[in-house]
Design an enzyme around this catalytic site. Structure first.
Site, mmCIF file in Angstrom:
data_model
loop_
_atom_site.group_PDB
_atom_site.id
_atom_site.type_symbol
_atom_site.label_atom_id
_atom_site.label_comp_id
_atom_site.label_asym_id
_atom_site.label_seq_id
_atom_site.Cartn_x
_atom_site.Cartn_y
_atom_site.Cartn_z
ATOM 1 N N THR A 104 8.252 -9.040 5.586
ATOM 2 C CA THR A 104 9.122 -10.201 5.566
ATOM 3 C C THR A 104 8.297 -11.480 5.701
ATOM 4 O O THR A 104 8.585 -12.486 5.052
ATOM 5 C CB THR A 104 10.146 -10.082 6.708
ATOM 6 O OG1 THR A 104 11.020 -8.995 6.398
ATOM 7 C CG2 THR A 104 10.966 -11.347 6.851
ATOM 8 N N GLU A 111 11.229 -7.637 -2.172
ATOM 9 C CA GLU A 111 11.580 -6.365 -1.522
ATOM 10 C C GLU A 111 10.811 -6.330 -0.216
ATOM 11 O O GLU A 111 9.652 -5.911 -0.181
ATOM 12 C CB GLU A 111 11.155 -5.184 -2.403
ATOM 13 C CG GLU A 111 11.786 -5.142 -3.765
ATOM 14 C CD GLU A 111 13.235 -4.697 -3.738
ATOM 15 O OE1 GLU A 111 13.693 -4.238 -2.674
ATOM 16 O OE2 GLU A 111 13.906 -4.827 -4.777
ATOM 17 N N THR A 167 12.043 2.083 3.556
ATOM 18 C CA THR A 167 13.343 2.710 3.827
ATOM 19 C C THR A 167 13.281 3.721 4.973
ATOM 20 O O THR A 167 14.239 4.459 5.206
ATOM 21 C CB THR A 167 13.874 3.433 2.572
ATOM 22 O OG1 THR A 167 12.870 4.328 2.113
ATOM 23 C CG2 THR A 167 14.252 2.455 1.483
ATOM 24 N N ALA A 205 15.395 6.849 -2.846
ATOM 25 C CA ALA A 205 16.408 6.435 -3.814
ATOM 26 C C ALA A 205 16.091 6.967 -5.201
ATOM 27 O O ALA A 205 14.941 7.217 -5.540
ATOM 28 C CB ALA A 205 16.471 4.920 -3.856
ATOM 29 N N PHE A 237 0.814 -1.228 0.000
ATOM 30 C CA PHE A 237 0.000 0.000 0.000
ATOM 31 C C PHE A 237 0.838 1.264 0.000
ATOM 32 O O PHE A 237 0.394 2.314 -0.450
ATOM 33 C CB PHE A 237 -0.936 0.006 1.219
ATOM 34 C CG PHE A 237 -0.256 0.425 2.487
ATOM 35 C CD1 PHE A 237 -0.163 1.776 2.845
ATOM 36 C CD2 PHE A 237 0.333 -0.516 3.331
ATOM 37 C CE1 PHE A 237 0.486 2.163 4.008
ATOM 38 C CE2 PHE A 237 0.987 -0.134 4.478
ATOM 39 C CZ PHE A 237 1.066 1.213 4.835
ATOM 40 N N GLY A 285 6.867 -12.217 2.370
ATOM 41 C CA GLY A 285 7.934 -12.597 1.446
ATOM 42 C C GLY A 285 8.402 -14.032 1.657
ATOM 43 O O GLY A 285 8.686 -14.760 0.720
#
Lengths: 498, 498, 498, 498
Positions: free
Chosen positions: A234, A254, A289, A448, A151, A237
Site C-alpha cells: 500500500t 493491486e 490474498t 482466484a 516478488f 501504491g
C-alpha cells in the site's frame, strides 16, 4: 548446487542472453540464501520509453485478432517451457513446486482468455436521439503500459497485464521486483520465442527494465506511459498513485490485503480447516490474498481451534523443491523481522497457539503462527498487513458482527465465509456484506481464477486485472456520433440558428 | 430589475429556505454584473460528511428499483420546474434561454436513463473452472460521492453524477462552483420535493456545500468519500487527483478540452459553418467541448473562411434572455482578461479575422474572435485552453497531417470531422484517428447526448460520466465464487493437501 | 489417380476406421465426377440419440473451461491436419485450394474463439426490486444439438456449431450433406485425436450420422434434441422449422441468400471489380453469401460492365487443385441443370453479357455468367436463388431506389455497398438501409469473419451462428431469484396474506 | 349492478369509443357470470396488417429515444388510470383487487424499463481481423409484431410486448383473448391518450383485433408480421409455432407451466406455507406460473401438510372486489369442468386432503384443492397442466431425486426450492438443477419482476419476454463490416486475385 546457480542453468537453457548479466542487481534464492551472478541494470530508461512509444504506433494498427495470435504463440511457448519457468519461480521466489506450476498455468490461462478477447474488445452501438445519426462507443489502444510487479507473483501478474495489454494494442514495459529479476528475464526469453514465430511485431513491444525504486519512479512519472499497473504494498501504491495523478495518467493498483474468513456454525469444518491451511500458510503467507484474520462462531470456535492447531502442527516446512513440503521460505531477513515483531506483539495481545519459530537452516524458514485473539477487538497489529504466515483467530457471536469485523480494516481485497446457510452466504455477498473486491463462499480468500476480475477496494487500490472487463483499463474509450442526415439537430432540443 | 434580484425571486418561488441566505458567497449575474444577497457558507463540513456516511448505510439497503423511483420523481419535479430552473441558469451562468432549457432537459434525460438502469446495474455470472462452483460479479453501492461542478454547466453535470450515484446506492455531496451557488440551491429545493413525495429516504442523501476552494479540499481529502467526481480546469483536476490518490480514493475527472474540427474537401460546408458557429461561440465559448481549433483543407479554406467571417459578423451578442441572442456574457472580468490576452497574442501569431471587441455595456460581452493561423504550427497559445470564444483556423494539406495536428495538444476531450468520405470518416474513428474521448462526424464537438459516455483522455482527466457503463464508477465491483460441492479444488490445478 | 481415390488415401491417413466404409452413401468428387468407395449409412439412429443424451448428463457437469480445453486441443489437431483436411474439401466439394485452406482456418479460428468463451458464457446479475433478494440470469447447457450441414461448407459450418455447442455443454450429432460424407468422417477422426488427448470426455460427445433426408427427419423430430441447427436451402429449412416447431424445439436456420451489391458513383471501382469477382464466382457461385445481384449507378454502369466483362473473360476455370485456378466445378449435374435453365431464362429477360458455357471435360465446369438486366425490375428469376455463378446486373438512378431493390427479395442474408460517401454508407447501415443480416461497405457480401454473428432474416431463416452472442442459442437461460431475507415480499407490491 | 355493466361504465369513462360496441364477441364477468354488451369484431384484418406495415415505415425512422418518449407518456397515463384499469381486470378476469393493481403496476414498470432501453438497444463494435476494417453489430427495427394474449394476464403481457416493441421501432397488433376484450379496449384507449400527447406517431401504431381463433390464424400466417408473440396453452402454441415456421417467421412463445416447489428440511416453513398459498391459489390457480406440484422432504412432510391444510381451510373464496378475499372465480364453466375432472381423478390416484368443492353462487367459485400423492410417481394427471387451483403434494427422500421429479414433466416454466442450505440452493440453480426458465430460492414460482427475462423451456415454448435482453426478439440483428482501407483482404487469409 546452490539454488541460485541452479536458476542460472535454467536461464541459460531458456536462452537469456549473456548481455543480461553484469553489474546491477544481485540475484538470490530464498531457498538457501545463495547469491548468483548479478543482473545488469537497465541504464537508459529514456530509450526504453521511446522504443515503446514507437512500437505503439505500429502495434496499434495491427488488427486485434492478429495481435491475439502473438499471445496464442506465447501460450504455446509457455506450455513448452512450463516446468523450467515453474522451477525458476520456486528457486527465486521460494514457492513450492505445485504453486510454481500453478503460477505458470495462470499465465497460460490468461493467454487463452486474451486470445478469445482479441476478436471481441466489444464496444457498443447505441440508440441516438437525433434522426439520421449513429452513435457508437469504441475501445482503442491506449499506449505503453508500465507493469510494476512484486516478488510473490513474479511472473503471473505480469502476464495478466501483458497479455491483455498486447491484445489491446499496447506495448509493455516491465519493472519486476528487485527480488525476482531472473524470472522476468526468463519470461522475456520465452516471449521472444513467440515473437520470432510471429514475425512482424515491432521492436520494443515488450521490454524489461531491471532496476530499483528510482527506475520505477522515472517510468511512473513519464507522460508517454498512459497506464501504470502496479502490484505491491500500500505504501508503494500510494506513491505511484500520486506520481501518476500529478500527470493525470491512469493507475491500476493491486495493493495490500488483510483477508478474513468467517466460519459459521453450519460450516463444513473439514473444508474450512483445509481452506485455512492453504490460504494462511501457502506461499508462506506471502500472497496478497493470504488469510490473515479468522472469525469463528463461538459455538464451534473451540473444536475449530483444536483441529487447526493439529493441522498447523503437522505442516511440512522446508525446501520448496522437495515433494510434500507445503511451506517454503520467507523471501528475506526483512520479512523475518516483520514476522518476528508481529508474532511477538500478537503473543502479547492474544495467545500464540502454535508456530512462530524459525528453523535453524540457511534461508528464512518459519513455522506459521496461529494467534488466538478471543473476542477482542481488532488492534493496529491486526489491521496491519504483515507479509508473512500469521493468522489471528477471533470468536464471534452473531453474523452481523462478524461481517462488521471483517470490514473494519483499511484493506479491501479478499474475504470469505464458510457456511451452509443461504441467508448467511447471500448476506455476505450483498450490499451489506463483505466490502472486498473478492468474496467467496466455502472457498478460502486465496487462489482466484483468471476469468474473474481480480482486485480490491479501499487501501487495496481499486484496480482490477485479469478477467471480466478488466481489459478496458488497457484501452481508450471513444464515444462516436456520425451524422448522415442533411440536418444538424442538437441534442436536448437546443436551437441555435445562425 | 437587476438580474441577481430576478434570480432571488425564482429561488423564493422554488422554496429555497431563508436559512440559505447569510454571510458567505456573494451571488452575481453575469448578465449585468449585478450582485444579489450572499449565500450562507457551509460551516460544518464534518457533519455533512458524517450525515452522508450515515445515509449511505440506509440507502444502500434499499432495492435499486426503489432508489430509481426517487430519481423518477425528481424527473417529474424537474419537468414541472423546467422553466424556472432554466431561467436561473440564464441568470447566474449567462446562457441563452435555449441553452438553459437544454441544460435542464439534460437533467431530465439522465433521470429517465437512470430509472432504466435501476433495474439493471448488471454484473455477470461467469463460467468457473472448478466443478460445483458458481462465479459471479456483482456491483455494490460505493459510498458518499462528492461532486465538484463548474460554473458553465451549473446543474446538468451534477445531475449526471447525482442521478447515477443515487440509483447506484450512493449519497451525494455537491460542491458547486463559487460562481453559481443559486442554481445549486434551486436544484436542491426541487430535489427535496421529490424526496418528500418519495417518503422514506434517509436524511442527508443529497447535500450542498456552499464554499470555496478550501471546502473542496477538505471534502476531497476525506477517506469516507470513496469517489470524487470533479469537473473544471486541468489545474484544479491535477490537485484533486493527487489529493484523492494520496488516500487511494477514486477520482472521476472531467477537465479541460481543446477541441478541434477538420473540414475536408467533401464536407457539406453549409452544415460545417453552422456547426462551427454553434460550437465555437455557443455558451460564449465557455463549454469544455467548445470548438477552439479548426483545420480546413486548403482547397476550401478560402471560401470557408469567408462564409465563417460572414457568420461571425452577424452573431447577435447581448442579453441572453432576449430572443434571438446567441452569444451571452462571459462569466466575469477574469474571463475577459484571459480572452483579451489570447486574442491579442493570437493577432500577433496569426491574423485576427473578425471579432475580439468588447461591447460597451454592463457585464462582459465580447464579439467571438476568429483568428487565422494559415499553415503555421500550433504554438503554446493554441495548445492552451482559453475559456472564451476564440477560434484558431488552420489550413491543412493532407488528412493524415490534419489528424496529427488535431491530436498534438495535451487535452483529449472532443473532436470532429466534416467529410462525406467513408475513408476519412472511418480513419478519424479508428485506432490511428482522433485520440479524444469524443469523436464526431458531421457534427460539431459540442452537445453530447446523455446516452453516451462523456469525457476524454490525457489532460482531460480520463473520467466518463452519463451514459454507457459510466455508472460503474459509482459502484464497487465484487467477484464472488461459491463452492457448493463437497471438495475444495484450487484454481490452476494447484494441490495443497494438509 | 481419380480424385475420389485421392480422397480415400487422405481419409486413411487421418485414421478414419475401416468400419466407416460399406453399403450406404456413394462418395464422389466433383473434380472429375469419379466415384469412390461407399460410406456406411448409420443404421441405428435411436442409439445415436440415446448416446448423445447420456453424454449430455456427464458433459454438462464438467466446468466450461475444462470443456474449452477439449476445443483447444481440437484446434491444435486441426492446425496439424490443416493441409489434409483442406485437400479433402477441395476433392469432395470442389473448392480451390486457397478456399479449402480458408475453410479449415475458419474452424481453427472458431476454436480459439470458443476457448475464450469457455471462461465467459456470461449471464447477468440484476438489481431486484425486493429487499434481501438477489436476481441472476444464468446460461445452462441445453442438450444434444443436431447439426445439418450443406455440401458447400462441408466442415466449417459444423465447426461453428460444434465448437460453441461443446463449450456450452452440449453433445453434437452431425448429419452432413449426402454429397460430402468424407470430409465429415475426416473431421470426426481429427476430433477423436483431441478426445484421446483430453481424456475424460463421455462417449458419444460428437457423432456423425451418415444418411439421407430421412435420417435428417428422424433426428429433427426427436424431442431429446432441443436444438436443430440446419444450413441449406430455404425449402429444406421450411420443413425442418415445421418439424421442430411441432415439438416446440429450437431451430437455428441458415438458409438461402440472394445477395446484392450496390456500386455508387464514388466507389473505388478497382476494389469493386475485384469484390464482385470473388463474391460472384468464388466457390463457383455456390456460397450462401455468393453475390447474385448487382446494382450499379447509371453514371458508372457502362465502364463497370466493361471492366467486369474483362475480368469474367479472364477467369481461370478448371481443376481446383491447380494453382491459379479460381473457379472449380459445380457440385453435380443437377446444379448444372439449374444453372443452364437460369442462364437461358436470363438471356431472354436480359442480355447474357459473358459466360454461361459448359467446359468439355469430366465434372461440371461452367463459365460464370454475367447477365445485364438494364433498368428492368426484378423478376421471379432474379428473386430466386440459383446456386451457381450467375450474376444479374442492374443500373440504378438514385440511392433510395437501389436500397429498395436490394431489399425486394424474399431472402435476407448478405448485402453490400461500394461507396466513399458517408451518407450513403451510413444510410445503408441504418434502420432504413439494407434489411439483411450482413451489411458490408466496400467489401463483397461473402467471406465473413468468425467474430461476428453470421446469418440473415426473412427466408434466410433468422439464425445466427459463430461470433457475438450466437453461443446463447446453444444454452438455456435461467432467471434466478434468491430470497435471503426473512420476509416474502411480492413483486409489483402485490399483497396476499393468508 | 351486474359486474359486466360495471365494466362498461369504466370503459365509457376511459373513452372507449361507441364504435367499439356492436355485433361480435360477448363480454362477460366471471364474478357473477353477467353478460355485457357485445364488442364489435374486427372485420378487415387485411387493413389492420397493411396499416401496421405502413406505420412501420415511419416509426422505424424515429430515433429510439423519441419512441421511448411515447412509452414514457403511456406510463404516465397508466399511472393516472391505474385504479380504473385494475378494476376492469378484476371485473373481466376475476382477479382480486391487489392482483389487479399489481398487474397494472407491471405495465407501469415495463414502461419505465423500456424508456431506459430507448437510449440503449446496445449492439456491439467488434475487433476485425482485417486491417483498415471496422466491424459492428447493430439492432434494427423488425416490423409489425403480433401479440396474442391470454385471459389471465389480460393487459400486462401485452404491455411487456408492446412497450419493448414500440421502443424497438415496431408497430403492434394485439389479438387479446376472446374472454377479455374489454380490458384490451380500455388499454387501447389509455394508449391513445399518450399518442395524442406525443403528437407525431403514425396511424396504426397500435391496433386491437377483436376476434376468435380464426382471426389469430390469419394474422399469424401473414409474412408481413415478422414476429408473433403468443401467450397461452401449449396446444395453441404448437399451432402458432408451426404456422409461423411455415413462413420462416419468428415466434416468441409463453405457454403452459407445471411449476413445482421443493421444501427441504432446512426450509423456513412459515415462509414456505405462505409462498405455497399465494402461488397455488392466487389468481385462482390460473397463472402460467401457478404452483401445481409440491415436493416436501419426508422429515417435514407431515407437519407441512398440516399447516398447509389449515391455511387452505381458511382461504377466503369469493367476490374478488371484496377486501380480504384471496381467491376469486374461475374464468368459466369449462375451467370448472377441467378442475372437477382433475380433482376427481386426483382423489383416485392420491388423497384429496382439502378443498375441491364448488360454492353455490353465481360464477364459478371453488375451494382450492390439495391432493396428497405420498411417494408415488408422477402420473399423466400430474404431468398435465390443469388451469385451476389444484396442488399435488409429494414426499421425497433425497434432494437429487426431488430435482429429478421437478424436471420430469414436459413443461419448463417456473420452479423453486425452499431451503437454507447453500449446497441445495446452488445445486438447484446449477447446470444439474432445475431445468426451468425461472428458478427461485425461498420464493414461490409465481410473481416475477419485470427486470428479469420471463419464460421457459421445453413445452413452455422457449420465449423470453420483459427484462434482460428480451428486447432483442423485437429487433433484427445486422453484422456490419466497413472497409476503409485501399485493399480488399479476405477473411481467413483466403487469396483470390483476378
Amino acid at each position: 548446487m546452490a539454488a541460485a546457480n541452479e536458476a542460472k542453468t535454467i536461464l541459460d537453457r531458456l536462452g537469456v542472453p549473456a548481455a543480461a548479466w553484469g553489474e546491477g542487481l544481485p540475484t538470490r534464492s530464498p531457498i538457501d540464501g545463495s547469491l548468483g551472478a548479478p543482473v545488469r541494470e537497465t541504464g537508459d530508461i529514456e530509450s526504453v520509453i521511446a522504443r515503446s512509444a514507437t512500437a505503439f504506433a505500429a502495434w496499434k494498427r495491427l488488427p486485434a485478432p492478429r495481435r491475439g495470435e502473438l499471445v496464442r504463440l506465447f501460450g504455446e511457448e509457455l506450455r513448452a517451457a512450463k516446468n523450467d519457468l515453474a522451477a525458476l519461480v520456486t528457486l527465486e521466489a521460494g514457492k513450492v513446486t505445485s504453486e510454481g506450476l500453478g503460477e505458470v498455468q495462470e499465465m497460460i490461462d490468461i493467454c487463452d482468455f486474451a486470445v478469445g478477447l482479441s476478436r471481441q474488445l466489444y464496444g457498443l452501438t447505441l440508440a441516438s436521439e437525433r434522426p439520421g445519426h449513429h452513435m457508437r462507443e469504441t475501445w482503442q489502444p491506449l499506449g505503453p503500459v508500465l507493469v510494476i510487479s512484486a516478488f510473490n507473483f513474479p511472473v503471473a501478474v505480469w502476464a495478466w497485464n501483458a497479455c491483455l495489454a498486447l491484445v489491446c494494442g499496447d506495448p509493455v514495459i516491465w519493472k519486476p521486483s528487485e527480488k525476482t529479476p531472473m524470472t522476468a528475464l526468463a519470461t522475456q526469453a520465452i516471449f521472444e520465442r513467440a515473437l520470432t514465430r510471429f514475425g512482424d511485431a515491432p521492436d520494443g513491444l515488450s521490454q524489461v527494465v531491471i532496476g530499483g525504486r528510482e527506475a520505477g519512479e522515472t517510468l511512473a512519472a513519464d507522460a508517454r506511459i498512459p497506464l501504470v499497473s502496479a502490484t505491491g504494498s500500500t505504501r508503494m501504491g500510494r506513491e505511484v498513485a500520486q506520481t501518476v495523478a500529478a500527470r493525470l495518467g491512469r493507475s491500476l493498483l493491486e495493493l495490500g490485503g488483510n483477508n478474513a474468513m468467517i466460519v459459521a456454525p453450519s460450516a463444513d469444518l473439514d473444508l474450512a480447516v483445509r481452506a485455512v491451511a492453504f490460504s494462511a500458510v501457502g506461499t508462506a503467507g506471502q500472497r496478497c490474498t493470504t488469510l490473515r484474520r479468522l472469525f469463528v462462531h463461538q459455538s464451534v470456535a473451540g473444536q475449530f481451534a483444536e483441529r487447526l492447531t493439529k493441522a498447523y502442527d503437522s505442516l511440512p516446512v522446508g525446501d520448496p523443491r522437495e515433494p510434500g513440503v507445503l511451506v517454503g521460505p520467507l523471501i528475506d531477513e526483512a520479512a523475518y523481522d516483520a514476522f518476528r515483531a508481529s508474532v511477538d506483539q500478537g503473543a502479547k495481545e492474544g495467545v500464540l497457539i502454535v508456530g512462530g519459530e524459525r528453523l535453524d537452516r540457511p534461508g528464512v524458514y518459519v513455522k506459521p503462527a496461529l494467534i488466538g485473539m478471543g473476542t477482542a477487538g481488532q488492534t493496529d497489529l491486526v489491521k496491519h498487513e504483515t507479509f508473512a504466515p500469521i493468522l489471528y483467530m477471533f470468536a464471534y457471536e452473531n453474523f452481523d458482527e462478524a461481517i462488521e469485523m471483517q470490514n473494519a480494516v483499511p484493506q479491501g481485497l479478499s474475504s470469505c465465509v464458510f457456511t451452509d446457510s443461504v441467508r448467511e452466504a447471500e448476506q455476505f455477498l450483498s450490499a451489506w456484506g463483505s466490502d472486498c473486491g473478492i468474496a467467496n463462499v466455502n472457498i478460502g480468500p486465496s487462489g482466484a481464477e483468471i476469468g474473474g476480475a481480480f482486485g480490491g477496494e479501499k487501501d487495496t487500490g481499486g484496480g482490477r486485472e485479469s478477467g471480466s472487463d478488466a481489459w478496458k483499463a488497457y484501452m481508450r474509450r471513444q464515444t462516436q456520433t456520425v451524422n448522415f442526415s442533411r440536418d444538424l439537430p442538437l441534442a436536448q432540443g437546443v436551437k441555435f440558428d445562425v
